[in-house]
Every structure is written in structure tokens, then in C-alpha cells.
Design a protein around this motif. Structure first.
Motif, PDB file in Angstrom:
ATOM      1  N   LEU A   1      -5.337   6.303   1.226  1.00 52.91           N
ATOM      2  CA  LEU A   1      -4.572   5.078   1.361  1.00 52.91           C
ATOM      3  C   LEU A   1      -4.987   4.199   0.177  1.00 52.91           C
ATOM      4  CD1 LEU A   1      -3.938   2.830   4.393  1.00 52.91           C
ATOM      5  CD2 LEU A   1      -5.070   1.873   2.413  1.00 52.91           C
TER       6      LEU A   1
ATOM      7  N   LYS B   1      -7.160   8.190   4.423  1.00 49.34           N
ATOM      8  CA  LYS B   1      -5.986   7.794   5.215  1.00 49.34           C
ATOM      9  C   LYS B   1      -6.124   8.181   6.684  1.00 49.34           C
ATOM     10  CE  LYS B   1      -3.186  11.964   4.977  1.00 49.34           C
ATOM     11  NZ  LYS B   1      -1.912  12.544   4.649  1.00 49.34           N
TER      12      LYS B   1
ATOM     13  N   VAL C   1      -7.608  -2.719   7.448  1.00 43.47           N
ATOM     14  CA  VAL C   1      -7.019  -1.393   7.701  1.00 43.47           C
ATOM     15  C   VAL C   1      -7.165  -1.132   9.193  1.00 43.47           C
ATOM     16  CG1 VAL C   1      -7.222   1.071   7.202  1.00 43.47           C
ATOM     17  CG2 VAL C   1      -7.588  -0.598   5.372  1.00 43.47           C
TER      18      VAL C   1
ATOM     19  N   ALA D   1      -4.250   0.536  -1.656  1.00 47.90           N
ATOM     20  CA  ALA D   1      -3.636  -0.772  -1.399  1.00 47.90           C
ATOM     21  C   ALA D   1      -4.025  -1.763  -2.481  1.00 47.90           C
ATOM     22  CB  ALA D   1      -4.068  -1.299  -0.037  1.00 47.90           C
TER      23      ALA D   1
ATOM     24  N   TYR E   1       0.835  -1.197   0.000  1.00 40.70           N
ATOM     25  CA  TYR E   1       0.000   0.000   0.000  1.00 40.70           C
ATOM     26  C   TYR E   1       0.871   1.248   0.000  1.00 40.70           C
ATOM     27  CZ  TYR E   1       0.743   1.220   4.949  1.00 40.70           C
ATOM     28  OH  TYR E   1       1.281   1.622   6.145  1.00 40.70           O
ATOM     29  N   LYS E   2       0.254   2.365  -0.389  1.00 37.56           N
ATOM     30  CA  LYS E   2       0.899   3.682  -0.380  1.00 37.56           C
ATOM     31  C   LYS E   2      -0.126   4.698   0.106  1.00 37.56           C
ATOM     32  CE  LYS E   2       4.833   3.301  -2.938  1.00 37.56           C
ATOM     33  NZ  LYS E   2       6.103   3.642  -2.424  1.00 37.56           N
ATOM     34  N   ILE E   3       0.378   5.732   0.768  1.00 34.57           N
ATOM     35  CA  ILE E   3      -0.441   6.892   1.095  1.00 34.57           C
ATOM     36  C   ILE E   3      -0.199   7.901  -0.024  1.00 34.57           C
ATOM     37  CG2 ILE E   3      -0.871   8.769   2.713  1.00 34.57           C
ATOM     38  CD1 ILE E   3      -1.653   6.011   3.834  1.00 34.57           C
TER      39      ILE E   3
ATOM     40  N   GLN F   1      -3.279   2.391   8.492  1.00 33.68           N
ATOM     41  CA  GLN F   1      -2.362   1.561   7.709  1.00 33.68           C
ATOM     42  C   GLN F   1      -3.109   0.333   7.204  1.00 33.68           C
ATOM     43  OE1 GLN F   1       0.845   0.536  10.352  1.00 33.68           O
ATOM     44  NE2 GLN F   1       1.529   2.642  10.573  1.00 33.68           N
ATOM     45  N   TYR F   2      -2.605  -0.209   6.091  1.00 37.21           N
ATOM     46  CA  TYR F   2      -3.140  -1.465   5.575  1.00 37.21           C
ATOM     47  C   TYR F   2      -2.329  -2.603   6.181  1.00 37.21           C
ATOM     48  CZ  TYR F   2      -4.075  -5.361   2.480  1.00 37.21           C
ATOM     49  OH  TYR F   2      -4.405  -6.597   1.994  1.00 37.21           O
ATOM     50  N   ARG F   3      -3.014  -3.646   6.667  1.00 37.51           N
ATOM     51  CA  ARG F   3      -2.338  -4.829   7.215  1.00 37.51           C
ATOM     52  C   ARG F   3      -2.582  -5.988   6.266  1.00 37.51           C
ATOM     53  NH1 ARG F   3      -4.099  -5.155  13.526  1.00 37.51           N
ATOM     54  NH2 ARG F   3      -6.134  -5.344  12.531  1.00 37.51           N
TER      55      ARG F   3
ATOM     56  N   CYS G   1      -5.845   1.486  12.732  1.00 40.81           N
ATOM     57  CA  CYS G   1      -5.235   2.702  13.266  1.00 40.81           C
ATOM     58  C   CYS G   1      -4.299   2.286  14.391  1.00 40.81           C
ATOM     59  CB  CYS G   1      -6.301   3.656  13.781  1.00 40.81           C
ATOM     60  SG  CYS G   1      -5.592   5.152  14.511  1.00 40.81           S
TER      61      CYS G   1
END
Length: 165
Positions: A91, A105, A123, A93, A84-86, A115-117, A125
Motif C-alpha cells: 500500500l 497491504k 491505515v 500513500a 493511495y494505491k495498492i 486501506q489508507y484513511r 482493515c
């Protein structure tokens, strides 16, 4: 006929005229690249298509509409499942389910970045441990409001991803 010369003051001269110390001036210079004048938080962040950045369009604000060149070195990792990228306020992914997602995001609880897990294909926090599905729905609080979801459309050749509000 009378002409007048308009004097323009540079930022450093202006700050020195306020009597600020050298260390304060250095802080302003260091932050100067991220500070903007006469703007608001709701101003969109247009990306210049001529910069060769691999990104075109508006990545922030209320009018999200941008295209990512997935062949560009800055974004080629997005062709790998689980990455993934911001990008601006979004966000993006490529999930472990081999689908592209685009979500806000910012966590809806207290405004911290999410964030992506890839391990859980969700997703979260990391600040207060809220969890969201890959469609942005709250699974675990303290967040009570879903993340804003954007439409992510992959080009026929698989090399461009367009994200729209």
C-alpha cells in the motif's frame, strides 16, 4: 538416425481430456489469466520496465524493490495528498501530512487487505476494524502485530518514488 516429433497439447485440449464440462472449461479460461503454473506464492512479481506501465521492479514477494513514475496516468493521483494505491503487495500513500508511506497491504490479523484513511491519516482493515499508524504500528486490534513497513524515497524532481524492503 531416428527423429521423433514431440506432440504438445494445448490447455483446452488437456482440460477436455480430463472430461471437464463446458462450463468448467469456461471457468478455467476466465481464471487462466490469474492462474500460474509451477509457481509458488513466494515467487517475486517482476514488472517489465519496457511495458510503459509507469512501474519497474519487483512488487511482490520478499524482495520488494520497485519504482513508480508519478507522472504516468496510472500513478499521477499519488501526487495528491490523501491518495493511495495498492501496488503488488504494498500500500503506497501520499499522506495528508505530505509524506509518502509504503506498508504491507495485508492486515496481520487474518490477512485481509488494508486501506489508507486520509480523514484520520491512518491505515485500517475494514474486515475486522484493526487500525494502524502511518508507520504500520497497531493502534487498535484485533491485530496484534505491526504492518511491515518499506522505505519510500522520492526523487529530487518529485516524479519518481522508489520503494524498497
Amino acid at each position: 538416425m531416428e527423429t521423433t516429433k514431440e506432440d504438445k497439447m494445448k490447455r483446452g485440449e488437456f482440460l477436455r481430456s480430463l472430461g471437464l464440462s463446458t462450463s468448467t472449461l469456461m471457468a478455467f479460461y476466465c481464471l487462466g489469466t490469474t492462474m500460474t503454473a509451477c509457481g509458488t506464492d513466494s515467487d517475486p512479481d517482476p514488472v517489465d520496465p519496457g511495458t510503459g506501465s509507469g512501474l519497474t521492479g519487483t512488487t511482490t514477494g520478499s524482495n520488494i524493490n520497485f519504482t513508480v513514475d508519478l507522472t504516468h496516468t496510472s500513478y499521477s493521483s499519488l501526487k495528491t495528498s490523501g491518495q493511495y494505491k495498492i501496488i503488488g503487495d504494498v500500500l503506497v500513500a501520499f499522506t495528508t501530512a505530505s509524506a509518502y508511506i509504503a506498508l504491507s497491504k495485508i492486515c496481520t490479523h487474518e490477512g485481509n487487505p488494508v486501506q489508507y484513511r486520509s480523514g484520520l491519516n491512518d491505515v485500517y482493515c475494514p474486515s475486522h476494524l484493526s487500525e494502524f499508524t502511518i508507520t504500520g504500528e497497531v493502534v487498535q486490534g484485533p491485530a496484534t502485530t505491526d504492518l511491515k513497513a518499506y522505505t519510500a524515497t522520492l526523487s529530487a524532481d518529485g516524479n519518481k518514488l522508489t520503494v524498497t524492503a
